[in-house]
Design a protein around this motif. Sequence first.
Motif, PDB file in Angstrom:
ATOM      1  N   UNK A  17     -38.134 -30.668  39.454  1.00 36.37           N
ATOM      2  CA  UNK A  17     -38.303 -30.724  40.906  1.00 36.37           C
ATOM      3  C   UNK A  17     -37.069 -31.319  41.575  1.00 36.37           C
ATOM      4  N   UNK A  18     -36.538 -32.378  40.990  1.00 33.29           N
ATOM      5  CA  UNK A  18     -35.343 -33.022  41.533  1.00 33.29           C
ATOM      6  C   UNK A  18     -34.146 -32.076  41.484  1.00 33.29           C
ATOM      7  N   UNK A  19     -33.992 -31.355  40.384  1.00 29.07           N
ATOM      8  CA  UNK A  19     -32.866 -30.421  40.252  1.00 29.07           C
ATOM      9  C   UNK A  19     -32.961 -29.299  41.275  1.00 29.07           C
ATOM     10  N   UNK A  20     -34.172 -28.791  41.489  1.00 31.21           N
ATOM     11  CA  UNK A  20     -34.362 -27.731  42.487  1.00 31.21           C
ATOM     12  C   UNK A  20     -34.011 -28.245  43.877  1.00 31.21           C
ATOM     13  N   UNK A  21     -34.480 -29.447  44.206  1.00 29.31           N
ATOM     14  CA  UNK A  21     -34.207 -30.035  45.518  1.00 29.31           C
ATOM     15  C   UNK A  21     -32.701 -30.241  45.715  1.00 29.31           C
ATOM     16  N   UNK A  22     -32.040 -30.803  44.711  1.00 24.83           N
ATOM     17  CA  UNK A  22     -30.595 -31.037  44.813  1.00 24.83           C
ATOM     18  C   UNK A  22     -29.834 -29.723  44.919  1.00 24.83           C
ATOM     19  N   UNK A  23     -30.284 -28.702  44.185  1.00 28.74           N
ATOM     20  CA  UNK A  23     -29.640 -27.392  44.255  1.00 28.74           C
ATOM     21  C   UNK A  23     -29.760 -26.769  45.630  1.00 28.74           C
ATOM     22  N   UNK A  24     -30.934 -26.902  46.217  1.00 25.57           N
ATOM     23  CA  UNK A  24     -31.137 -26.370  47.571  1.00 25.57           C
ATOM     24  C   UNK A  24     -30.275 -27.111  48.587  1.00 25.57           C
ATOM     25  N   UNK A  25     -30.208 -28.430  48.457  1.00 23.29           N
ATOM     26  CA  UNK A  25     -29.385 -29.228  49.384  1.00 23.29           C
ATOM     27  C   UNK A  25     -27.915 -28.853  49.242  1.00 23.29           C
ATOM     28  N   UNK A  29     -25.607 -27.089  52.172  1.00 16.52           N
ATOM     29  CA  UNK A  29     -24.335 -27.703  52.578  1.00 16.52           C
ATOM     30  C   UNK A  29     -23.193 -26.715  52.396  1.00 16.52           C
ATOM     31  N   UNK A  30     -23.221 -26.014  51.269  1.00 15.64           N
ATOM     32  CA  UNK A  30     -22.186 -25.026  50.967  1.00 15.64           C
ATOM     33  C   UNK A  30     -22.176 -23.912  52.007  1.00 15.64           C
ATOM     34  N   UNK A  31     -23.361 -23.405  52.342  1.00 14.12           N
ATOM     35  CA  UNK A  31     -23.442 -22.323  53.324  1.00 14.12           C
ATOM     36  C   UNK A  31     -23.036 -22.765  54.722  1.00 14.12           C
ATOM     37  N   UNK A  32     -23.308 -24.013  55.060  1.00 14.29           N
ATOM     38  CA  UNK A  32     -23.011 -24.526  56.396  1.00 14.29           C
ATOM     39  C   UNK A  32     -21.563 -24.984  56.559  1.00 14.29           C
ATOM     40  N   UNK A  33     -20.790 -24.935  55.487  1.00 11.74           N
ATOM     41  CA  UNK A  33     -19.391 -25.375  55.550  1.00 11.74           C
ATOM     42  C   UNK A  33     -18.615 -24.439  56.476  1.00 11.74           C
ATOM     43  N   UNK A  47     -17.861 -20.499  45.144  1.00 10.30           N
ATOM     44  CA  UNK A  47     -19.115 -20.899  44.493  1.00 10.30           C
ATOM     45  C   UNK A  47     -19.058 -20.602  43.002  1.00 10.30           C
ATOM     46  N   UNK A  48     -18.550 -19.435  42.633  1.00  9.62           N
ATOM     47  CA  UNK A  48     -18.427 -19.083  41.215  1.00  9.62           C
ATOM     48  C   UNK A  48     -17.493 -20.055  40.516  1.00  9.62           C
ATOM     49  N   UNK A  49     -16.383 -20.385  41.148  1.00 15.86           N
ATOM     50  CA  UNK A  49     -15.418 -21.337  40.588  1.00 15.86           C
ATOM     51  C   UNK A  49     -16.060 -22.712  40.370  1.00 15.86           C
ATOM     52  N   UNK A  50     -16.747 -23.223  41.385  1.00 20.08           N
ATOM     53  CA  UNK A  50     -17.384 -24.538  41.263  1.00 20.08           C
ATOM     54  C   UNK A  50     -18.455 -24.546  40.181  1.00 20.08           C
ATOM     55  N   UNK A  51     -19.281 -23.514  40.144  1.00 18.54           N
ATOM     56  CA  UNK A  51     -20.349 -23.463  39.158  1.00 18.54           C
ATOM     57  C   UNK A  51     -19.808 -23.294  37.748  1.00 18.54           C
ATOM     58  N   UNK A  52     -18.693 -22.580  37.608  1.00 16.68           N
ATOM     59  CA  UNK A  52     -18.066 -22.445  36.296  1.00 16.68           C
ATOM     60  C   UNK A  52     -17.564 -23.793  35.818  1.00 16.68           C
ATOM     61  N   UNK A  53     -16.905 -24.531  36.692  1.00 13.59           N
ATOM     62  CA  UNK A  53     -16.424 -25.866  36.316  1.00 13.59           C
ATOM     63  C   UNK A  53     -17.590 -26.794  35.974  1.00 13.59           C
ATOM     64  N   UNK A  54     -18.660 -26.714  36.755  1.00 14.86           N
ATOM     65  CA  UNK A  54     -19.832 -27.550  36.500  1.00 14.86           C
ATOM     66  C   UNK A  54     -20.436 -27.219  35.139  1.00 14.86           C
TER      67      UNK A  54
END
Length: 82
Positions: A17-25, A29-33, A47-54
């Motif tokens: 639940x926490x991971x889903x909430x953090x992912x949505x937040x 934030x990413x979309x509103x940038x 987004x692909x670059x950030x997620x690959x690094x993560x």
Amino acid sequence: MDFESIMNMPFIWQNITSAIKEGREWGQTFLNDSSWGGDKEQMLNHAIYELTLWSMGNGIASGVVGVAGIPFEIVSTCHSPL
């Protein structure tokens, strides 16, 4: 142990639940940038670059923990009664 019994463990469900909430937040934030200026392709590539690094970071961290556990497993196996 089956999937349902794992999902009924409180700490597992809380982590999911926490991971889903953090992912949505993070996604909101990413979309509103405003730096994307409506350029969806730039947003997607970033987004692909950030997620690959993560993912790489998590994989490396998991690998280090796994490799660090190998000596313990060897010792445990060698000292366990047959």
